[in-house]
Design an enzyme around this catalytic site. Structure first.
Site, PDB file in Angstrom:
ATOM      1  N   TRP A 358       0.834  -1.213   0.000  1.00 57.46           N
ATOM      2  CA  TRP A 358       0.000   0.000   0.000  1.00 57.46           C
ATOM      3  C   TRP A 358       0.864   1.256   0.000  1.00 57.46           C
ATOM      4  O   TRP A 358       0.363   2.352  -0.247  1.00 57.46           O
ATOM      5  CB  TRP A 358      -0.981   0.002   1.167  1.00 57.46           C
ATOM      6  N   GLU A 489       1.632  -1.402  12.849  1.00 55.15           N
ATOM      7  CA  GLU A 489       1.763  -2.869  12.902  1.00 55.15           C
ATOM      8  C   GLU A 489       2.252  -3.362  14.256  1.00 55.15           C
ATOM      9  O   GLU A 489       2.484  -4.552  14.423  1.00 55.15           O
ATOM     10  CB  GLU A 489       2.689  -3.353  11.788  1.00 55.15           C
ATOM     11  N   LYS A 601       4.143   2.161  15.907  1.00 55.85           N
ATOM     12  CA  LYS A 601       5.233   2.003  14.940  1.00 55.85           C
ATOM     13  C   LYS A 601       5.198   3.129  13.916  1.00 55.85           C
ATOM     14  O   LYS A 601       6.227   3.665  13.533  1.00 55.85           O
ATOM     15  CB  LYS A 601       5.076   0.653  14.238  1.00 55.85           C
ATOM     16  N   GLN A 602       4.032   3.429  13.441  1.00 56.84           N
ATOM     17  CA  GLN A 602       3.904   4.498  12.456  1.00 56.84           C
ATOM     18  C   GLN A 602       2.529   5.122  12.606  1.00 56.84           C
ATOM     19  O   GLN A 602       1.618   4.506  13.139  1.00 56.84           O
ATOM     20  CB  GLN A 602       4.092   3.978  11.049  1.00 56.84           C
TER      21      GLN A 602
END
Lengths: 767, 767
Positions: A358, A489, A601-602
Site C-alpha cells: 500500500w 503494525e 510504529k507508524q
C-alpha cells in the site's frame, strides 16, 4: 557503524575510510538501480569479510513454499521472495600471484566511495598494500545505464605503486548464487547453460518453479594506460553456471592496467531468446562505448533532476537527504513498464518479498504524480485496475462474495504473496489506500476520466468488501470491524481500529458518490459497469447502513478517537520516558511486549488525519497529534513524514524539522539500525511530501493549488517544482518570501496563505 | 473416507476392503509404537498411490531455520520438526518379474488390516492378481517390541495361488527419506555410512545440525512353508544411505514363501557406538526368535491392560474407542525414560514439531497418575523441574526478569522450539497448567514431598511471571492481562482472557500458600529455596497486589464471565445455526473470519471451570456451560472430553455420551477430517477422564476418593481401575449399582454420591 559516516555533500553520498563494520550498510546506501535492475554496492573483487551480496531484476521472484507454523486456510500457496540474481559484476583480481581481498590486505588507505547522484554513477577508490608487499592504487567506476537499461558498465583501474606487477583480471558470471534468507544451502536458480565467444560470455539460468529465464552476460576489454590491449582471455574455469575469464596484464610500476566490463541481464519477461537479446545489448553498448554511455547516463539524470530536484539552501545534510531520496525513487521506478511497481526496498535488499504494498498508493503516488508526466501516476492506478479480478479472487478465498475485492498486502502479479495472517488477512486498510489514491489522483490531476473508465469498478469492489467485512454488534447497536491490523503494525488483531473504520466508511461514501456522478455524467460507462458488477440500489442501501452506523472508539476523558478498543488499558508511558537502551523496541523487545505496549510504529490515527485533514478542525488535529505523537516510535520508515507534515501544519517547526531529517536521512544516518538490510525506498516519497506538503503546505482544493509556505529556521531557502495539470510550477521559498514561476502556456491561480495569486507563464511572482 | 470404515470390535481395529482413499488415514490409525519409536502403518512393499511415509524415534528432531515472514525478537533460532526417520520396514517384492504394488494390481481382494490392541501387533492380509496374471495371497504381521524396545519384527508371507512363482524379497534400509513438511527436495539426514555382513545390514546417518546419529539395521531370514531356507542375499544396490538385499525363492503354487525381518534403530541418545549397539540388538532378538518375541509382546500388553483397561458392556463402538485411546497412550509413552514426554501426535505423524505441550499437564497426567506407578507422574513433573532454568532463560528472552519462568509452548529439551508469536509468546496459560499439575499431583497422590523438593521453585518462577506479565490499567483501576491466546486458539492476541486471568491469580495464590506451608513444615527446604530464588516478603506482597486486584470480564446481561474483552461484539450465531457445509471451520474459513467469529475451538472458560470446579456453584457451571457450549466447535481434540465431563456433572447424559463418543472415536471416525495427518494422542487421555471423572464422577477431596457414578443409557455397565496411593481400586458401574473392589492391604473409604463407604482389601462392596 558510527553516526555521520556519510560525508555531507550537496550532490554525492560519500564514505571515507575503510571500516569493515560499515561494509554491509554501505552496500545498501551506494546501491545502483535503473528501474529495470539494481544491485547492492558489493565489491567487484572478492571479499572475505562480512558482506550481503545482492543483485535484483525487476519482476523476477521465487515462490517459497516452506510452511513454518500452522497453515491457515486462505493463505497463498507461496511466499514470494526477492531473488538474488546471478552475479555479473564480479572481477577477481590477482596481483603478483596474490588474490586482492580488502579483508586480508596489510593496509587499506584512502578508501573512498562516492555515489554521484547528479550523474548516476558510483565510484570507489583505495590504496592497498598486499601481503606480498605490492602496493596498489585502485579506482573503480560503475553505473547501470538508464538508456540501455539491461546493461551496466564497470571500469576497474589498478596502478602498482612500488613495483612492477603481473595483474590478472578475472571477470566472471556466476548463477550459483544464494539468497541471504534461504535455508541451508538452498538455491533458487537452475543453470541452463553457459557459452562464450571472444571476450563475451553468457550464462543462462532459470528460477525454480516460476521459470523466469535470465541470461547474464559480460563483455570485457583490457587497457593499459588507457590504451586498448589485445589480450586473449584464458577461460580458467567454465561450468554450467559459472564462467571465469582471465586476462593477464604486465603493468610496470606507475602504469595503470584496467578492465572495462559491460554486463547485465536479459530476461524472458521481455525476450523470447535471451541469449540473442544479450548479444544485441552488448552490441549496442559497444557501439556507444564506455565514455559515451557514461555521458548519456549524466544526461539522463540531468533530465530527471530538471523536473524533480528539490534545492535546500544553507543545510547541506538536509539537501543531501532529499536528493538521496529522489535519486533512489528514480533508480527504483521509471514508470516505463506498467507491469512493474515500487518495491519497499527497491533494488537494495531482499526484505519485503513482493514489489507492491500500500506504500505505492499512500506514499508514492503524490511524488510520481507531481514530478512525472501524468500518465505515470495513471499507470500506477491502472496496475491495480488490471489486478481487480485477482483482488476479487483473493477476497473470495477469504469467504467474501458478490465481487467484493481485497487487494493483496504484497504482490508481484496481483496475487497475494505474503502469508502472515495478521498482515495478509488483517491489514485490510490497504484497500482504503487504493480507493484514496483514486480520489487523490482526480483531486490533483483533474483527470476524472479514470473513474468512469476504470476506477469506479475498483471502488465498487472495495465498497463491497467493507460492507461485508463489518460486523453488526448487538451490544453496541452499531457496526464494528473486528480483528484488524492498522497502519501501526505494533498492534495485531485489534477490534475497531479507528483508522480502518474511518477509511471503510469513507470508501463506501466515496464509492456511492462516484456511482451517482458516473450515472449522471457518463451514462454509457454507468450502464457497462452496472451490467458487469450487477450492482443495484438495494445493495447500495445495505452499504450505506454500514457507513452510516459505523462505530468509532472515542475517549471522553482525553477527547480523542482511540486507536482501537482497549487502548486505554495499556500502561501509557511516553516514548520520552522510555530508557534509550530499549530502542528500537523491535530489536529489543519480544513481540508480545510490543503488542501490549502503547507504542506506535507508524502514524495510525494520525494517518487518517493526514488523508482526511479537511474533515477535522485544526484543534482536533492538534489534540490527536499531542495525544499520539508521544507514543510513536517511528520504527516504520513511513511514519516520520506524516508527523513532519502535521507538525508543520500545527506550526511546530522544530518538530517538523526533526522529523524531516529523520525521514530524509533515515538510511543515511541509519535511525532504525537496519540499513544493512537495504534502503527504505517507498518512504522516500514521504520525504518529498514532507517538504512539498509539510513545509510548502501544498494542497489541492477544488482544482486550485494552495500553499502555506513555512521554512525551518535552519534553512535559507528551498525550492521544488510541481507538474500541475501539465504545467510546471516552480516554488522557491525564502525566509520572508515565496517565488512562483511557471513553465507553461496558461495562467495559473494559486492560493498562498489563503490569498489568490495569479502566476503567468514564464514570469516570476513574489509573495 | 467413508464413516464406519473401521469395523466395531472389542479388542481390535479392523479395516476390510482396499480403498485407495483410506490409505493415508489407515496409515495413521494402524500406527505402531513402543515408547521408544513408532511408525505409521505404511506398506512394506512399494506403493505408488497416495501415502504418507513416517517412522519416528523418540527425542530425535531437526531444527528448521527457515524464516518465513517477519522474524520476531525473542523467537527461538529454530523450529523443531518431528523427523521422518530412515526406513527399515521396507521390503520390495518381485513376483515372476513384476513388482508388487497394490496400486497397479489388476485386483485386490479380501484386503484386511487388524491392529490387535490386546497383544500389540498389526496384521495385514490380501489377495491380489498381478498384471502378469500371478495370483497371490499375502499375510503380514508386524510389531514393535515393548521388551526389546529398539527393535521390531515383520513376518511377510506370500502364497502363489494359481501358478508357481519366483518370489524375490528385497528387504532394505533407506536413510534417503524426506519429511512431508520439507521444502522442495530438502533432506534432514546426512548419510554416514552403510555396512553389511551375512543377512545383517546397517545404515548410519545423522541429522543435520542437531547431529543425532542413528543406526538403522535389519536382519532377514527366509522361510518356505515355515522351514528356514539358506539363501544368500544378493546385494542388488548398495550406497551410502541405502542397502537393498535380494532373496530369490522359488515357491510352487500353494507354497508359502516368507521373510522374517528384524529391524529398528539405535541412537546416539543412548549409545556411543550405535553400530555395535545395533549388532547387540539383533543378537538379542535372534536369540529369542520371532515367535518368542511375539509371545513376549502379548505378555507385555497383558500387563499394561491388567492395570489400565476400561471395560464397557453393551456398546462395542464405545469399548473399541476407549481401548484404542488407552492403547495409543501406552504406545506413545512408557514412563521409562525421563528425557521423553508425550507428543500430541505420538509416533503417528509429523505435525506438532515438539514433543511436549501443555497437553501433558492438563490432560495426560491424570491418566498416567491413575494407571501407572506413582513415579511415572512424578517423572513427568520432574521433567519440567529439570527444565526450570531454561524456562527462566526463555522468559528472560521475552524481557522478564528476576527468575520469572515461562515454560515453552513446545519443547524437545526445555527450549522453546515453536515460532508463531500468537502461540509462542501469547499462549502463556501453559504456565498455569504446569502449576496446576503440581497441585493435582499432590491432591491425587498425597505425595507432598515433591513440593518442597522441587515443585515450589517451579511455582515461584511461574508466580513471578504472572506478576510481571499483568499490566495495571489506570482506566479500570485493576490489573489486566493484555495480548494473550487462551486455550481457544480461535482467538489470538486478546485482552483479558478470563481463563488466563483466573489461572494467573490462582497460580499466585497457590504459590503463596505453598511458600507458607513449606516455611512452616520444611524449614530446611524453605531456607534452600529462598537462598536460591532470593524471594522475600516484599516481593510476595507485590504478587498479591496483582492477584487481589485482577480484572475478570463479566457480562451482567448474560450473567457469565466473558471469554475475553469484546466477546459480545461478535455476531453470536450458534454452531447449530451454522450451515454444515461450513464445518470444520478451520478447513473452510480463513483465519480472520474464524477470529472474528464467536466459535470456540476448545473449552476455554469451561476449561477453567473444569480445573476449578470446586470454586463455583453448580448453577454457575450450568450457566456458563449453556452459554459457551453452543458456540464450541470442538475442532481441537482436547475439547469434547471437558464438555463430556461437565455435561455428565450437569446430568445432561445424552450430551455427555455424544461428547464421549466424539473424544473416544475422534480419530476412528475422523470427526475433524484430518486423521491422515496422524492420531491425536494427548487428547486420548482426556477420553479416559471423561469416563473416570465424567461418568464415574471421580474426584479427590481432602485425601478421599469421591464418586458420583452415572451411566449412559446406551451402556449396560463399565469398569475402570485406579491406582490410588499405591492401592488398586476397581470400580464397576452398572445401571443400578456400583461395585468397588480393592487390591491392596489397607481399607479405603470412598464417598459415593455423598455417602462414605468402606472398601476392605480383596472384597467386593456393592453400592
Amino acid at each position: 557503524m558510527h553516526q555521520d559516516y556519510i560525508k555531507p555533500d550537496n550532490w554525492s553520498i560519500i564514505e571515507e575510510g575503510f571500516d569493515r563494520d560499515s561494509v554491509k550498510s554501505s552496500e545498501s546506501l551506494f546501491s545502483l538501480g535503473n528501474g529495470r535492475m539494481g544491485q547492492r554496492a558489493n565489491f567487484e573483487e572478492s571479499y572475505s569479510g562480512e558482506t550481503f551480496q545482492g543483485s535484483y531484476i525487476a519482476g523476477i521472484y521465487y515462490p517459497d513454499k516452506t510452511k513454518v507454523g500452522w497453515w491457515k486456510n486462505g493463505y497463498p500457496e507461496y511466499f514470494a521472495k526477492v531473488l538474488n540474481a546471478p552475479n555479473w559484476i564480479g572481477i577477481d583480481i590477482e596481483i603478483n600471484g596474490e588474490n586482492l581481498d580488502l579483508n586480508t590486505c596489510v593496509s587499506v588507505d584512502n578508501f573512498r566511495r562516492e555515489l554521484n547522484m547528479k550523474e548516476g554513477w558510483y565510484h570507489r577508490s583505495f590504496e592497498a598494500k598486499l601481503q606480498n608487499g605490492t602496493e596498489i592504487s585502485v579506482n573503480v567506476c560503475r553505473f547501470l545505464s538508464m538508456e540501455l537499461d539491461e546493461s551496466g558498465c564497470i571500469h576497474y583501474e589498478i596502478t602498482p605503486k612500488n613495483t612492477d606487477a603481473k595483474i590478472v583480471f578475472k571477470p566472471y558470471l556466476d548463477a550459483g548464487v544464494h539468497n541471504e534468507d534461504a535455508n541451508w544451502e538452498e538455491k533458487f536458480w537452475e543453470p541452463l547453460g553457459a557459452s562464450h565467444s571472444g571476450n563475451e560470455a553468457f550464462v543462462t539460468a532459470r528460477t525454480f518453479k516460476t521459470h523466469f529465464t535470465v541470461t547474464t552476460f559480460m563483455h570485457n576489454a583490457i587497457l593499459l594506460d588507457g590504451n586498448a590491449q589485445a589480450i586473449d582471455a584464458e577461460r580458467s574455469s567454465i561450468n554450467n553456471e559459472k564462467i571465469v575469464f582471465g586476462y593477464a596484464v604486465a603493468a610496470a610500476k606507475g602504469q595503470t592496467a584496467s578492465i572495462q566490463k559491460i554486463g547485465g541481464y536479459t530476461a524472458s519477461l521481455n525476450h523470447t531468446d535471451t541469449v540473442l537479446a544479450a548479444k544485441d545489448v552488448i552490441k549496442s553498448a559497444r557501439a556507444k562505448g564506455y565514455e559515451t554511455l557514461l555521458e548519456e547516463q549524466a544526461e539522463a539524470w540531468a533530465h530527471i533532476w530538471e523536473m524533480s530536484d528539490i534545492t535546500i539552501d544553507g543545510d547541506v545534510k538536509a539537501q543531501q537527504g532529499i536528493r538521496f531520496n529522489i535519486f533512489q525513487l528514480n533508480q527504483t521506478y521509471s514508470g516505463k513498464d506498467s507491469r512493474l511497481n515500487i518495491g519497499p526496498k527497491g533494488f537494495t535488499g531482499e526484505k519485503y518479498g513482493g514489489s507492491t504494498y500500500w506504500d505505492t498508493e499512500a506514499y508514492c503516488i503524490p511524488f510520481y504524480m507531481a514530478t512525472k508526466d501524468q500518465h505515470v501516476a495513471r499507470n500506477l492506478l491502472t496496475y491495480r485496475y488490471n489486478q481487480l479480478d485477482k483482488a476479487i479472487e483473493n477476497a473470495a478465498k477469504l469467504g467474501f462474495t458478490n465481487g467484493a475485492a481485497l487487494y493483496p498486502m504484497v504482490t508481484m502479479n496481483g496475487e497475494e504473496c505474503h502469508n502472515e495472517w495478521e498482515i495478509t488477512f488483517e491489514e485490510i486498510h490497504r484497500n482504503g489506500a487504493i480507493a484514496f489514491a483514486i480520489y487523490n489522483y482526480h483531486r490533483f490531476t483533474g483527470d476524472y476520466s479514470y473513474i468512469p473508465e476504470k476506477g469506479l469498478e475498483v471502488l465498487i469492489g472495495i465498497a463491497r468488501f467493507w460492507h461485508q467485512r463489518a460486523t453488526f454488534s448487538a451490544d453496541k447497536n452499531q457496526y464494528v470491524i473486528l480483528g484488524v491490523t492498522g497502519p501501526n503494525e505494533y498492534e495485531n488483531n485489534v477490534n475497531n481500529n479507528w483508522y480502518t473504520n474511518y477509511l471503510a466508511k469513507w470508501c463506501i461514501d466515496y464509492a456511492s458518490q462516484q456511482i451517482e456522478k458516473v450515472k449522471a455524467d457518463f451514462p454509457a460507462d454507468f450502464a457497462r459497469i452496472m451490467g458487469k458488477t450487477k450492482l443495484d440500489d438495494v445493495e447500495i442501501l445495505h452499504w450505506r447502513k454500514v457507513a452510516d452506523h459505523m462505530y468509532f472508539p472515542f475517549s471522553e476523558k482525553f477527547g480523542v478517537f482511540l486507536q482501537q478498543d482497549g487502548f486505554l488499558d495499556k500502561e501509557l508511558v511516553k516514548v520520552h520516558d522510555l530508557d534509550k537502551s530499549q530502542r528500537p523496541i523491535n530489536q529489543k523487545w519480544s513481540w508480545d511486549r510490543i503488542l501490549r505496549s502503547p507504542y506506535i510504529k507508524q502514524a495510525d490515527v494520525l494517518q487518517g488525519f493526514y488523508f482526511f485533514e479537511d474533515h477535522f478542525s485544526m484543534e482536533q488535529l492538534e489534540k490527536h497529534f499531542d495525544f499520539y505523537e508521544p507514543f510513536t516510535v517511528h520504527e516504520s520508515s513511513l511514519s516520520p513524514c506524516v508527523h513532519s507534515i502535521q507538525a508543520a501544519v500545527l506550526g511546530k517547526m522544530d518538530m517538523a524539522y526533526t522529523f524531516y531529517l529523520r525521514t530524509s536521512r533515515l538510511d543515511l544516518d541509519d535511525y532504525n539500525k537496519e540499513v544493512e538490510e537495504g534502503c527504505h525506498i517507498t518512504s522516500m516519497a514521504g520525504t518529498w511530501m514532507s517538504i512539498v506538503e509539510g513545509f510548502g503546505g501544498m494542497r489541492v482544493k477544488d482544482d486550485v493549488l494552495h500553499f502555506t509556505p513555512r521554512i525551518p529556521k535552519e534553512w535559507k531557502g528551498y525550492s521544488f517544482k510541481i507538474n500541475f495539470r501539465n504545467q510546471i510550477l516552480k516554488i522557491s521559498v525564502g525566509a520572508n518570501e515565496t517565488k512562483f514561476s511557471l513553465e507553461g502556456d496558461r495562467e495559473v491561480t494559486v492560493v498562498v496563505n489563503g490569498k489568490a495569486v495569479s502566476v503567468e507563464p514564464n514570469s516570476l511572482v513574489t509573495v
